[in-house]
Write a protein that holds these residues in place. Structure first.
Motif, PDB file in Angstrom:
ATOM      1  N   LEU A  54      -3.368  -3.108   0.697  1.00 53.24           N
ATOM      2  CA  LEU A  54      -3.592  -3.830   1.942  1.00 53.24           C
ATOM      3  C   LEU A  54      -2.285  -4.452   2.411  1.00 53.24           C
ATOM      4  N   ARG A  55      -1.862  -4.057   3.574  1.00 56.83           N
ATOM      5  CA  ARG A  55      -0.677  -4.650   4.194  1.00 56.83           C
ATOM      6  C   ARG A  55      -1.125  -5.428   5.417  1.00 56.83           C
ATOM      7  N   ASN A  91      -9.617   4.742   5.422  1.00 61.94           N
ATOM      8  CA  ASN A  91      -8.473   4.349   6.242  1.00 61.94           C
ATOM      9  C   ASN A  91      -8.810   3.087   7.038  1.00 61.94           C
ATOM     10  N   LEU A  92      -8.479   1.939   6.482  1.00 60.36           N
ATOM     11  CA  LEU A  92      -8.674   0.664   7.173  1.00 60.36           C
ATOM     12  C   LEU A  92      -7.448   0.401   8.036  1.00 60.36           C
ATOM     13  N   ASP A  93      -7.640   0.344   9.339  1.00 60.03           N
ATOM     14  CA  ASP A  93      -6.528   0.149  10.265  1.00 60.03           C
ATOM     15  C   ASP A  93      -7.045  -0.657  11.455  1.00 60.03           C
ATOM     16  N   ARG A  98      -3.694  -2.878   7.442  1.00 59.00           N
ATOM     17  CA  ARG A  98      -3.706  -1.454   7.097  1.00 59.00           C
ATOM     18  C   ARG A  98      -3.869  -1.341   5.588  1.00 59.00           C
ATOM     19  N   GLY A  99      -4.865  -0.565   5.160  1.00 66.00           N
ATOM     20  CA  GLY A  99      -5.097  -0.435   3.728  1.00 66.00           C
ATOM     21  C   GLY A  99      -6.087   0.652   3.399  1.00 66.00           C
ATOM     22  N   ASN A 100      -6.542   0.639   2.140  1.00 62.74           N
ATOM     23  CA  ASN A 100      -7.480   1.671   1.679  1.00 62.74           C
ATOM     24  C   ASN A 100      -8.900   1.146   1.497  1.00 62.74           C
ATOM     25  N   HIS A 111      -1.945  -7.354  12.149  1.00 62.99           N
ATOM     26  CA  HIS A 111      -2.300  -5.979  11.807  1.00 62.99           C
ATOM     27  C   HIS A 111      -2.755  -5.890  10.346  1.00 62.99           C
ATOM     28  N   THR A 124      -6.281  -4.086  14.249  1.00 60.44           N
ATOM     29  CA  THR A 124      -5.363  -5.031  14.870  1.00 60.44           C
ATOM     30  C   THR A 124      -6.162  -6.055  15.660  1.00 60.44           C
TER      31      THR A 124
END
Length: 304
Positions: A62-63, A118-120, A74-76, A72, A122
């Motif tokens: 997780l970023r 795909n977790l994305d 973004r992660g798995n 934002h 914003t």
């Protein structure tokens, strides 16, 4: 640790914003499930409800980063803590409750595994309170810093009736399970979040730390308020939040935020800001209650 939950009675509306319920865009009324862990007053005894047993460890990715106006993620979608074993194992106390639920693509809901996705997402970095609350029209309501996501606190049972998923089903010890292989949380899920329970510091209880962000950008905090006491629904508004000074991006600001607690809807009841859409999370969760979407929050979504 929260050991009792208060689930709503049969007939509770989910068609408009109000305390002790949630505001679902599809509307409807809740049915209280007939389960041995719920007493006549709607109290769920967490120790009587079986947990999904077993221990599985995951590699969280997780970023989270910010720009001047956006945050934002973004992660798995995988958590940084142990989960129960999914698929739910035959012979375990939780198995029969999942096995009775049909699930497209699986023998039943007990067979659904946890997988990365795909977790994305914003969201606004500094959200503002809208003039009116917004109803919830998708399953994902927020992102946990632990790696999983928060989901809508409504599912449908085998008779097509909207129910509280915390009342209807066993979860694992971190208050989670998979939806179409996506691991997510229900209820007061801060149990497994690092430092999220507002533990004493030098003998003094304080406000619970931030555990995640709603999809409208506002923060989600654990169950303790400014005075270090567990917040009750009477302390919160119709969306399960309130406004006071909190730490936000390293600064002390007076700002709206949500809380987790042990009274339905336990987390987000509606959105005070403007929610974004989470791709792949069941946006709209179909356009009607129907038998093929049985227990949508568990992982059975009609294919369109």
């Amino acid at each position: 640790m929260i050991t009792r939950l208060l689930t709503p009675p049969t007939g509770t509306s989910i068609a408009s914003p109000a305390r002790d319920t949630l505001y679902a865009c599809k509307g409807g009324t809740l049915t209280r499930p007939d389960r041995p862990w719920i007493d006549a007053h709607g109290v769920i005894d967490v120790f009587k409800r079986p947990f999904v047993s077993g221990t599985m460890r995951w590699h969280k990715v997780l970023r989270v980063w910010t720009t001047a106006t956006k945050r934002h993620f973004r992660g798995n979608g995988l958590p940084d803590h142990f989960t129960g074993r999914f698929p739910v194992q035959k012979g375990t106390p939780a198995y029969k409750y999942y096995a009775e639920i049909p699930s497209p693509g699986y023998p039943n809901a007990a067979a659904i595994p946890i997988k990365s996705w795909n977790l994305d997402v914003t969201v606004p970095r500094n959200p503002t309170v809208a003039a009116q609350p917004t109803c919830i029209d998708q399953l994902t309501t927020g992102m946990a810093l632990a790696g999983g996501t928060f989901h809508l606190e409504v599912a449908t049972d085998a008779a097509d009736r909207p129910v509280d998923p915390n009342a209807a089903l066993p979860l694992d010890r971190c208050w989670g399970h998979p939806y179409e292989t996506q691991y997510h949380y229900h209820g007061p899920s801060q149990t497994c979040f690092d430092k999220a329970s507002g533990r004493p510091k030098h003998g003094v209880l304080g406000h619970s730390p931030l555990v995640g962000y709603a999809i409208d950008g506002f923060g989600i905090y654990g169950p303790r308020g400014e005075d270090g006491k567990i917040v009750r629904n009477e302390d919160l508004d119709v969306c399960h939040g309130h406004t006071h000074a909190i730490t936000w991006d390293g600064k002390k600001v007076v700002m709206y935020h949500y809380h987790l607690n042990g009274e339905y809807p336990y987390s987000i009841g509606c959105f005070r800001g403007t929610p974004v859409t989470v791709p792949g999370s069941g946006h709209g969760w179909c356009h009607q209650w129907d038998r093929s979407s049985t227990l949508a929050a568990v992982g059975t979504r009609r294919r369109h």
